[in-house]
Design a protein around this motif. Sequence first.
Motif, mmCIF file in Angstrom:
data_model
loop_
_atom_site.group_PDB
_atom_site.id
_atom_site.type_symbol
_atom_site.label_atom_id
_atom_site.label_comp_id
_atom_site.label_asym_id
_atom_site.label_seq_id
_atom_site.Cartn_x
_atom_site.Cartn_y
_atom_site.Cartn_z
ATOM 1 N N SER A 181 0.811 -1.222 0.000
ATOM 2 C CA SER A 181 0.000 0.000 0.000
ATOM 3 C C SER A 181 0.842 1.268 0.000
ATOM 4 O O SER A 181 0.362 2.342 -0.371
ATOM 5 C CB SER A 181 -0.925 0.007 1.221
ATOM 6 O OG SER A 181 -0.163 0.107 2.412
ATOM 7 N N GLY A 182 2.080 1.169 0.466
ATOM 8 C CA GLY A 182 2.933 2.348 0.576
ATOM 9 C C GLY A 182 2.890 3.004 1.939
ATOM 10 O O GLY A 182 3.613 3.973 2.188
ATOM 11 N N VAL A 183 2.016 2.488 2.818
ATOM 12 C CA VAL A 183 1.953 2.988 4.193
ATOM 13 C C VAL A 183 1.964 1.786 5.137
ATOM 14 O O VAL A 183 1.645 0.666 4.738
ATOM 15 C CB VAL A 183 0.702 3.851 4.455
ATOM 16 C CG1 VAL A 183 0.753 5.139 3.667
ATOM 17 C CG2 VAL A 183 -0.575 3.070 4.126
ATOM 18 N N THR A 184 2.326 2.026 6.369
ATOM 19 C CA THR A 184 2.306 0.963 7.370
ATOM 20 C C THR A 184 1.055 1.094 8.232
ATOM 21 O O THR A 184 0.435 2.168 8.309
ATOM 22 C CB THR A 184 3.539 1.040 8.275
ATOM 23 O OG1 THR A 184 3.479 2.261 9.039
ATOM 24 C CG2 THR A 184 4.822 1.024 7.450
ATOM 25 N N GLN A 187 1.261 3.861 10.727
ATOM 26 C CA GLN A 187 1.023 5.162 10.097
ATOM 27 C C GLN A 187 -0.468 5.401 9.883
ATOM 28 O O GLN A 187 -0.963 6.516 10.090
ATOM 29 C CB GLN A 187 1.771 5.238 8.756
ATOM 30 C CG GLN A 187 3.268 5.363 8.892
ATOM 31 C CD GLN A 187 3.983 5.262 7.557
ATOM 32 O OE1 GLN A 187 3.546 4.549 6.647
ATOM 33 N NE2 GLN A 187 5.094 5.983 7.419
ATOM 34 N N VAL A 188 -1.178 4.368 9.476
ATOM 35 C CA VAL A 188 -2.625 4.483 9.277
ATOM 36 C C VAL A 188 -3.314 4.795 10.598
ATOM 37 O O VAL A 188 -4.162 5.701 10.683
ATOM 38 C CB VAL A 188 -3.199 3.187 8.664
ATOM 39 C CG1 VAL A 188 -4.724 3.254 8.594
ATOM 40 C CG2 VAL A 188 -2.624 2.943 7.278
ATOM 41 N N HIS A 191 -2.546 8.371 11.634
ATOM 42 C CA HIS A 191 -3.174 9.389 10.787
ATOM 43 C C HIS A 191 -4.661 9.545 11.114
ATOM 44 O O HIS A 191 -5.197 10.664 11.103
ATOM 45 C CB HIS A 191 -2.995 9.016 9.317
ATOM 46 C CG HIS A 191 -3.528 10.043 8.363
ATOM 47 N ND1 HIS A 191 -2.798 11.161 7.998
ATOM 48 C CD2 HIS A 191 -4.710 10.137 7.708
ATOM 49 C CE1 HIS A 191 -3.515 11.886 7.155
ATOM 50 N NE2 HIS A 191 -4.682 11.288 6.970
ATOM 51 N N ARG A 265 -8.296 7.626 2.771
ATOM 52 C CA ARG A 265 -7.502 7.506 1.566
ATOM 53 C C ARG A 265 -7.430 6.029 1.180
ATOM 54 O O ARG A 265 -7.354 5.157 2.040
ATOM 55 C CB ARG A 265 -6.087 8.037 1.791
ATOM 56 C CG ARG A 265 -6.026 9.523 2.108
ATOM 57 C CD ARG A 265 -4.573 9.952 2.305
ATOM 58 N NE ARG A 265 -4.474 11.338 2.719
ATOM 59 C CZ ARG A 265 -3.335 11.963 3.008
ATOM 60 N NH1 ARG A 265 -2.183 11.296 2.915
ATOM 61 N NH2 ARG A 265 -3.337 13.222 3.383
ATOM 62 N N HIS A 268 -4.571 3.943 2.589
ATOM 63 C CA HIS A 268 -4.738 3.708 4.020
ATOM 64 C C HIS A 268 -5.837 2.676 4.279
ATOM 65 O O HIS A 268 -5.704 1.820 5.156
ATOM 66 C CB HIS A 268 -5.059 5.022 4.728
ATOM 67 C CG HIS A 268 -3.919 5.993 4.767
ATOM 68 N ND1 HIS A 268 -3.396 6.568 3.631
ATOM 69 C CD2 HIS A 268 -3.203 6.500 5.810
ATOM 70 C CE1 HIS A 268 -2.407 7.385 3.972
ATOM 71 N NE2 HIS A 268 -2.269 7.358 5.274
ATOM 72 N N GLU A 271 -4.501 -0.837 3.555
ATOM 73 C CA GLU A 271 -3.661 -1.347 4.638
ATOM 74 C C GLU A 271 -4.500 -1.714 5.859
ATOM 75 O O GLU A 271 -4.242 -2.731 6.523
ATOM 76 C CB GLU A 271 -2.605 -0.300 5.007
ATOM 77 C CG GLU A 271 -1.514 -0.816 5.915
ATOM 78 C CD GLU A 271 -0.607 -1.828 5.249
ATOM 79 O OE1 GLU A 271 0.109 -2.550 5.984
ATOM 80 O OE2 GLU A 271 -0.587 -1.916 4.004
#
Length: 373
Positions: A181-184, A187-188, A191, A265, A268, A271
């Motif tokens: 996804s490009g995020v962990t 991080q999700v 956020h 998003r 997000h 993930e």
Amino acid sequence: MSYKLLFVTGTRADFGKLEPLAVAARDAGFDVSFWVTGMHMLDQYGLTKVEVHRVSGVDVHEFLNQHSGDPQDVILANTVLGFSSFVTDLKPDLVVIHGDRIEALACAIVCSTNYIRCAHIEGGEVSGTIDEVFRHCNTKLAYCHFVSSDTAVERVRRLGEPMSSIFKIGSPELDFHARPSGVTLPQVRAHYDIPFDEYGVCTFHPVTSEKDTMGQQAKELFDALCASHRHFVVILPNNDPGSQDIVSVIDRLPKDRFRVLPSMRFAHFSELMKHAACIVGNSSAGVREAPFIGVPSLDVGTRQNARSVAPSITSVHATETDKIMDFLQMEWGRRYDNDAEFGQGAAADKFIEILQSDDFWSRGFQKVFQDDA
């Protein structure tokens, strides 16, 4: 020749399916634009037009087609007028619409009456609501069909469409879920201020033909989720008739166990889904994306009737409290093998291969009903 492609998006859900196709088309050298309308433009649903603007290298055009509480026929009329004016100036070579929403129907009507090629994504599918009627109308209006499964191919063919106009590519949103996804997850969670280590994801949309009972259905479902003492991330429903009754129930949920968000998003959300203990509600994510990533899902009510029969899916009515509780007890945190009914995440590559064929662009506009042999 650089063909001009216009993608129409009205919701966070259809954008997740259209973005992989649009990005692939951009990278292949096509002139790509988005026409953004519908829920994307409304504050109460997270003003998700910002997600479209994050796509680099494409033009984005906005149109406000509704105000809160507008009936669907008014939204349809507004969208027809706005889109007709817009495409008169832009003159796209191909308009790409998705699924079964009122905005897609409006744009398909404009394309048909103005002899503009219209590509319909994910036609030939079934559900239990008026959305299915819109979807099949879009099939009859469209120039070509990019469908997700063998079953969808057969349904579109039975609607009288020639096989030369039907292309099976799989579900485009699976392209995104098939890669990182490009995020962990940390991080999700940071956020969106999600405090839970273990959680389910719940989205419960209105069914327009059952709008008078949606509040009661939501109460039954969320009462059961409350009684389970589990934690949930709840995504607010779409703006179809009956949504406010659902939101009224959600507003009363205990905040220590339910994190309510208007939208997320797509990266997000992907993930979040991959690490969820389960998916609950009546979103297509529960019958399409959840089986693909192996997460158990509880499909509630009639909205996704007969959409998928993957072993990871349990179907119930909102009033079947015992079955809901059994699911949350037995399926919570379980993992299933990947289900490939709707592809393996390569829809965009297949889409571009078709668009790069001269035969695709040379077929005539006149539609003739293809009777069965």
